[in-house]
Write an enzyme that holds these catalytic residues in place. Sequence first.
Site, PDB file in Angstrom:
ATOM      1  N   CYS A   1       0.856  -1.449  -0.176  1.00  0.00           N
ATOM      2  CA  CYS A   1       0.147   0.130   0.149  1.00  0.00           C
ATOM      3  C   CYS A   1       0.498   0.964  -0.341  1.00  0.00           C
ATOM      4  O   CYS A   1       1.795   1.463  -0.260  1.00  0.00           O
ATOM      5  CB  CYS A   1      -1.197   0.294   1.279  1.00  0.00           C
TER       6      CYS A   1
ATOM      7  N   ARG B   1     -12.187   6.182  -5.093  1.00  0.00           N
ATOM      8  CA  ARG B   1     -10.908   5.504  -4.879  1.00  0.00           C
ATOM      9  C   ARG B   1     -11.317   3.916  -5.544  1.00  0.00           C
ATOM     10  O   ARG B   1     -12.334   3.629  -5.537  1.00  0.00           O
ATOM     11  CB  ARG B   1     -10.961   5.330  -3.359  1.00  0.00           C
TER      12      ARG B   1
ATOM     13  N   HIS C   1      -3.754  -5.879   0.481  1.00  0.00           N
ATOM     14  CA  HIS C   1      -3.497  -6.046   2.426  1.00  0.00           C
ATOM     15  C   HIS C   1      -5.069  -7.007   2.294  1.00  0.00           C
ATOM     16  O   HIS C   1      -5.534  -7.996   1.291  1.00  0.00           O
ATOM     17  CB  HIS C   1      -3.673  -4.804   2.832  1.00  0.00           C
TER      18      HIS C   1
END
Lengths: 475, 261
Positions: free
Chosen positions: B95, B130, B196
């Site tokens: 990330c 996003r 993740h």
Amino acid sequence: MSFRALLAVWMSKFVTIGLKIMGRGATSLPGVIAQRVYLLLPDRLLRQIDTCVIVTGTNGKTTTTELLYAMLHSDDEPWLVNRGGANLIQGILATLLQKTNWRGRLTVKRVLLEVDEATMRLVLPSIRPQVLVLTNVLRDQLDRYGEIDQTIMLLRNAAWGADTTLVTNADDPLCVAISSINQKPVFFGYAPMESTDETSVVDLVSGNQVRDGAFCEKCGALLSYERYFYGQMGIYACPECSFKRPELSFAGRVLDAGTAASQLCVNEYAATQDWRPSEDREFLVPNPLKGLYNAYNLLAATSAARTLGVSPSRIAEASKRFIQPLGRMQVFPGHPERILSLIKNPTGADSVLSTVAQDAREKMVCFVINDNFADGRDVSWLWDVDLEVFVENSPSTRYVCAGTRAADMALRLAYAGVDRLDIKIVDDTEALLLVGNEEALPVYVLSTYTALHPLVSLLTHAQPKEFRGKAVSAS
Amino acid sequence: MNRPLRVAHLFPELLNLYADRGNLAVLRARAVVRGIDLEVVPIRLGEPLNLAELDMVLLGGGSDKEQMQVASMLPQYQSDLHYAVEAGMPMLAVCGGYQLLGDYYETLGGDLVKGLRLVEMYTKAEPGTRLVGNIAIECSSIPGVVRQTVVGFENHQGRTYHPYLPLGKVLSGYGNNGRDGLEGLHHLGVIGTYIHGPLLPKNPHLADYLLTKARAFRGVQEPLVELDDTLEWRAHEHVLQMLGISKTTPAETSQPSESLA
């Protein structure tokens, strides 16, 4: 009110009647349909409120709201409230519609709303609350809001405005950072006694837990803590600048924690900048709840009620009669006894687990982990839960995992040190009841939000008849 | 050489957003069960990195604010890490940590946050949604693994661009930038990724690959003992299933249908 708005109100009323005929209880469906007809309906109804109190924050919203409602509501002064954690815009709308007449007028003018942090954005343009209660700001469901900085920004917007009194948590540095934008913040905080025979500080936790506010919001330095209570909550100060835990208006401490006689002792300091009691007052509130995190909820509700002018005796009376909301350490007596609790983020789960660990009996722990939108789609938070500590302190516990993310939970337990043979995965929630438990060990069921309500009815129906209705339920 | 395998966890006090400790727990557990001693060395921002004592580096994600705080202190680590990468030290960056590997991160306002410049790569916060959700990739860049898929969750505003091999091709989800169908980066020992969840628990093949690399970096060439990963693969398969990806490879599934309506 425009014709379209009226039409929307009428639609919702027909749907509500239809649902009642079909034997379905209150859902957010009437609200959803009404908003389909008229998008601005929430705005039109919110604008009619005279007195508005909003409860927001990461954890403890539902319990704080229920407590505050019990303290505020009476037949003479009726309040409207959204219950059961229905804190998104549809749930709020459905609540308002319950008290809207056929002419589109809101018939109750005092409204207490539990509002999800991200939903604040949709509510605030229509109404500014007289009192805004901010319980705490923890890492939660990051995929919904982006990241925690964004949540802080949303909450700062909410706390802005000369007409709003912010009632918030002095022990949480993030709440205090947000409060700087508010003109009249009222702080509550935990006040353990200095003495060493202190029994009221229930959980001073390990240094392992995630602490979101561990840095100074002003200058970025690492905050130094004199005491930790839980999460990032404690007594802290910045070594570099003036940022520190502010002076309290309401200081609370728990007496006789965990017993039926438990009480919250509240010290109220007159609204001065002076730590020393000037026109101070001390009063006791029965504490019907388990866990330090719930003591904070009771303290938040008490502080808000006092700010709104409710007398200490009425607060005590309300707390005594209080019935805990569904699925917050809700006990279903029977053989076996089952205890249901909501978990939704690391700090909340840690608090619940430390309460479970205090039960020294041999037990079974079931995790029901869903990843629907209302649960948060990202389950990585499971890895931020301090399961290692729990597993180590609770030997001979058997584990069962269910929900859409049962496999993720099982994996988490395995890496926390549970023997893989002691972890069972079941395909659906009903199967939880069928897992072998000949010894009738107590079963703790820890569940995310969307599984909680189905579990309440499942566990209620699973009880033998003689126990039915003995479960603590908020009806 | 009789010291434990050491994994440096960079800036854990700041970069810990998506349960990175899960990645460390998995590395540690999978080493210990095989009798390999593994030690995690937390390096706080500002503390020196003692490369000679390390075998692997892990860089996690943080919020924008924390990432900027880290970025301001990066120059002091740059030459050391550059050397480590060239020497083939394995490094896992997830990330925000992944974004920090590159030249810069351009914010929505057009400000440039300088990165470590370990690889030629940049990230741009582009307007628009996003990139959030479950993700699965087909991972062709890692030789000899038991499975080709890597699964997890992504959540990023930044879009990343680079000329290296990706970690894999996106089967479902967004990946580096939501455009070119590629996810992550694999260059020498460096693995960068937006995945993740945390990354390693549900992708034990990747965890073992990193362990093998770290051991090789220390000069130990023995292969790792196989472990019972039933639970791991169950969680892995579950994500594939949710995303509607069948276990078989795409080539096998594209058989012509026999039913003629």
